[in-house]
Design a protein around this motif. Structure first.
Motif, PDB file in Angstrom:
ATOM      1  N   ARG A 234       7.016  -6.626  -3.701  1.00  8.40           N
ATOM      2  CA  ARG A 234       5.919  -5.697  -3.381  1.00  8.40           C
ATOM      3  C   ARG A 234       5.924  -4.519  -4.354  1.00  8.40           C
TER       4      ARG A 234
ATOM      5  N   GLY B 247      -4.098  -6.503   5.412  1.00 13.17           N
ATOM      6  CA  GLY B 247      -4.002  -7.906   5.798  1.00 13.17           C
ATOM      7  C   GLY B 247      -3.633  -8.000   7.255  1.00 13.17           C
TER       8      GLY B 247
ATOM      9  N   GLY C 131      -9.149   4.721  10.735  1.00 12.62           N
ATOM     10  CA  GLY C 131     -10.213   3.728  10.884  1.00 12.62           C
ATOM     11  C   GLY C 131      -9.609   2.345  11.015  1.00 12.62           C
ATOM     12  N   ASP C 132     -10.351   1.451  11.663  1.00 16.39           N
ATOM     13  CA  ASP C 132      -9.862   0.093  11.928  1.00 16.39           C
ATOM     14  C   ASP C 132     -10.820  -0.905  11.279  1.00 16.39           C
TER      15      ASP C 132
ATOM     16  N   GLY D  45       0.806  -1.222   0.000  1.00 14.76           N
ATOM     17  CA  GLY D  45       0.000   0.000   0.000  1.00 14.76           C
ATOM     18  C   GLY D  45       0.835   1.265   0.000  1.00 14.76           C
TER      19      GLY D  45
ATOM     20  N   ILE E 125     -10.175  -9.228   9.024  1.00 20.37           N
ATOM     21  CA  ILE E 125      -9.518  -8.249   8.136  1.00 20.37           C
ATOM     22  C   ILE E 125      -9.435  -8.772   6.699  1.00 20.37           C
ATOM     23  N   ASP E 126      -8.890  -9.983   6.531  1.00 16.69           N
ATOM     24  CA  ASP E 126      -8.703 -10.508   5.166  1.00 16.69           C
ATOM     25  C   ASP E 126      -9.994 -11.091   4.592  1.00 16.69           C
TER      26      ASP E 126
ATOM     27  N   THR F 147       4.383 -15.218  -3.323  1.00 11.40           N
ATOM     28  CA  THR F 147       5.007 -14.816  -2.051  1.00 11.40           C
ATOM     29  C   THR F 147       5.658 -13.450  -2.205  1.00 11.40           C
TER      30      THR F 147
ATOM     31  N   ALA G 196      -1.632 -10.111   8.526  1.00 12.22           N
ATOM     32  CA  ALA G 196      -0.201 -10.420   8.624  1.00 12.22           C
ATOM     33  C   ALA G 196       0.096 -11.357   9.792  1.00 12.22           C
TER      34      ALA G 196
HETATM   35  N1  LIG Z   1       3.034 -11.960   2.498  1.00 11.59           N
HETATM   36  C1  LIG Z   1       2.824 -12.604   1.372  1.00 11.59           C
HETATM   37  O1  LIG Z   1       3.674 -13.359   0.889  1.00 11.59           O
HETATM   38  C2  LIG Z   1       1.540 -12.390   0.613  1.00 11.59           C
HETATM   39  C3  LIG Z   1       1.298 -13.148  -0.513  1.00 11.59           C
HETATM   40  C4  LIG Z   1       0.137 -12.896  -1.256  1.00 11.59           C
HETATM   41  C5  LIG Z   1      -0.751 -11.915  -0.844  1.00 11.59           C
HETATM   42  N2  LIG Z   1      -0.490 -11.211   0.297  1.00 11.59           N
HETATM   43  C6  LIG Z   1      -1.458 -10.141   0.656  1.00 11.59           C
HETATM   44  O2  LIG Z   1      -0.996  -8.954   0.080  1.00 11.59           O
HETATM   45  C7  LIG Z   1      -1.549  -7.842   0.785  1.00 11.59           C
HETATM   46  C8  LIG Z   1      -0.480  -6.802   1.033  1.00 11.59           C
HETATM   47  O3  LIG Z   1       0.571  -7.378   1.775  1.00 11.59           O
HETATM   48  P1  LIG Z   1       1.655  -6.436   2.512  1.00 11.59           P
HETATM   49  O4  LIG Z   1       2.900  -7.195   2.604  1.00 11.59           O
HETATM   50  O5  LIG Z   1       1.622  -5.062   1.914  1.00 11.59           O
HETATM   51  O6  LIG Z   1       0.970  -6.377   3.964  1.00 11.59           O
HETATM   52  P2  LIG Z   1       1.451  -5.501   5.221  1.00 11.59           P
HETATM   53  O7  LIG Z   1       2.742  -4.833   4.959  1.00 11.59           O
HETATM   54  O8  LIG Z   1       1.324  -6.399   6.423  1.00 11.59           O
HETATM   55  O9  LIG Z   1       0.345  -4.354   5.292  1.00 11.59           O
HETATM   56  C9  LIG Z   1      -0.929  -4.621   5.745  1.00 11.59           C
HETATM   57  C10 LIG Z   1      -1.692  -3.331   5.794  1.00 11.59           C
HETATM   58  O10 LIG Z   1      -2.980  -3.596   6.383  1.00 11.59           O
HETATM   59  C11 LIG Z   1      -3.175  -2.652   7.432  1.00 11.59           C
HETATM   60  N3  LIG Z   1      -4.021  -3.176   8.474  1.00 11.59           N
HETATM   61  C12 LIG Z   1      -3.814  -4.280   9.235  1.00 11.59           C
HETATM   62  N4  LIG Z   1      -4.810  -4.409  10.121  1.00 11.59           N
HETATM   63  C13 LIG Z   1      -5.657  -3.360   9.900  1.00 11.59           C
HETATM   64  C14 LIG Z   1      -6.859  -2.936  10.493  1.00 11.59           C
HETATM   65  N5  LIG Z   1      -7.401  -3.645  11.506  1.00 11.59           N
HETATM   66  N6  LIG Z   1      -7.468  -1.823  10.028  1.00 11.59           N
HETATM   67  C15 LIG Z   1      -6.922  -1.109   9.013  1.00 11.59           C
HETATM   68  N7  LIG Z   1      -5.768  -1.451   8.415  1.00 11.59           N
HETATM   69  C16 LIG Z   1      -5.152  -2.576   8.851  1.00 11.59           C
HETATM   70  C17 LIG Z   1      -1.784  -2.416   7.974  1.00 11.59           C
HETATM   71  O11 LIG Z   1      -1.761  -1.280   8.803  1.00 11.59           O
HETATM   72  P3  LIG Z   1      -0.575  -1.049   9.884  1.00 11.59           P
HETATM   73  O12 LIG Z   1       0.493  -0.321   9.138  1.00 11.59           O
HETATM   74  O13 LIG Z   1      -1.239  -0.219  10.925  1.00 11.59           O
HETATM   75  O14 LIG Z   1      -0.142  -2.399  10.354  1.00 11.59           O
HETATM   76  C18 LIG Z   1      -1.037  -2.248   6.663  1.00 11.59           C
HETATM   77  O15 LIG Z   1      -1.309  -0.987   6.108  1.00 11.59           O
HETATM   78  C19 LIG Z   1      -2.210  -8.419   2.025  1.00 11.59           C
HETATM   79  O16 LIG Z   1      -3.600  -8.502   1.804  1.00 11.59           O
HETATM   80  C20 LIG Z   1      -1.609  -9.822   2.108  1.00 11.59           C
HETATM   81  O17 LIG Z   1      -2.490 -10.739   2.748  1.00 11.59           O
HETATM   82  C21 LIG Z   1       0.627 -11.412   1.025  1.00 11.59           C
END
Ligand SMILES: NC(=O)c1ccc[n+]([C@@H]2O[C@H](COP(=O)([O-])OP(=O)(O)OC[C@H]3O[C@@H](n4cnc5c(N)ncnc54)[C@H](OP(=O)(O)O)[C@@H]3O)[C@@H](O)[C@H]2O)c1
Length: 219
Positions: free
Chosen positions: A178, A76, A51-52, A14, A88-89, A155, A78
């Motif tokens: 990313r 996500g 917002g949450d 993001g 969340i997801d 991944t 995470a």
């Molecule tokens: N990791 C992998 O290998 C993988 C693979 C495929 C798809 N994905 C998906 O790809 C997407 C992006 O991944 P990423 O690495 O960018 O994830 P990330 O760095 O963990 O970022 C997650 C985002 O979601 C926000 N968030 C978490 N809980 C929240 C809540 N309760 N309310 C509002 N916002 C919330 C986080 O805010 P904070 O900054 O406050 O934490 C952060 O902005 C996710 O949907 C993930 O599931 C991941």
């Protein structure tokens, strides 16, 4: 230029997407859950809104999303627990999709995951719960009347992007930076002709613009 609302604006994907979209001249709003994140988003040229997703309902989201053209969901849990992941997801994108329909916003970009993720690993209830949440959200959004695109990255890595991806409807599993996910989302937002499609994404050997042009020609 589009008015774009990003859920997950402070995350790995993001945050990179916010930078790309503001630099391209789009009007970007970013949801954040901690007050101290507002300044960082403002510095990128993003309008912060607190917002949450754990507690926001479609009813709460509707007025936030009004006056936007596009919504991106890249939030996500995470790995922060099964209940948070389910909310969340899993339920998050559904609340957002409902809010969009009420607010009259039609273009939705949902970051999901490859169904093959984790294959070959020991079964793990937390990961199964994550994959189920992602799939249920995809199914709900795909059934909606929105102009959705579901992007399923492999991944995620923090490698610097080199504008070389593979994007398609069914790919062999792999990893993707990313940076490439953000670049692909930004390019998709500029190609509204690509809609109601599920697209898988890995690092590869085709420029993002060429890969998406090829998908567009297939439509
Ligand atoms: N990791 C992998 O290998 C993988 C693979 C495929 C798809 N994905 C998906 O790809 C997407 C992006 O991944 P990423 O690495 O960018 O994830 P990330 O760095 O963990 O970022 C997650 C985002 O979601 C926000 N968030 C978490 N809980 C929240 C809540 N309760 N309310 C509002 N916002 C919330 C986080 O805010 P904070 O900054 O406050 O934490 C952060 O902005 C996710 O949907 C993930 O599931 C991941």
């Amino acid at each position: 230029m589009a008015r774009i609302f990003i859920i997950g604006a402070t995350g790995g994907v993001g945050n990179r997407l916010c930078k790309r979209l503001t630099q391209a001249g789009h009007d970007v709003t970013g949801l954040h859950r901690k007050p101290e994140q507002a300044d960082h988003l403002s510095a990128l040229g993003v309008t912060p809104i607190e917002g949450d997703i754990m507690t926001l309902t479609a009813h709460d989201l509707e007025p936030m999303l009004e006056a936007h053209d596009v919504v991106v969901f890249s939030a996500g849990a995470a790995g922060s627990g099964m209940e948070r992941t389910a909310r969340i997801d899993g339920e998050g994108p559904r609340e957002v999709a409902e809010a969009m329909q009420r607010a009259g916003v039609s273009r939705f970009y949902l970051v999901s995951a490859f169904p093959e993720a984790g294959r070959g690993r020991e079964p793990n209830p937390g990961f199964e719960n994550y994959m189920l949440a992602k799939k249920e959200a995809d199914a709900f959004v795909a059934r909606s009347a929105l102009d959705w695109v579901i992007l399923r990255p492999g991944t995620l890595t923090d490698e610097e992007g080199n504008d070389q991806i593979t994007a398609g409807y069914a790919l062999s599993y792999g990893s993707v930076s990313r940076d490439h996910v953000a670049q692909t989302l930004a390019a998709l937002i500029d190609m509204p002709q690509i809609k109601r499609e599920i697209i898988e994404l890995t690092d590869g050997n085709t420029r993002v613009s060429d890969a998406l042009d090829a998908l567009r020609r297939d439509l």
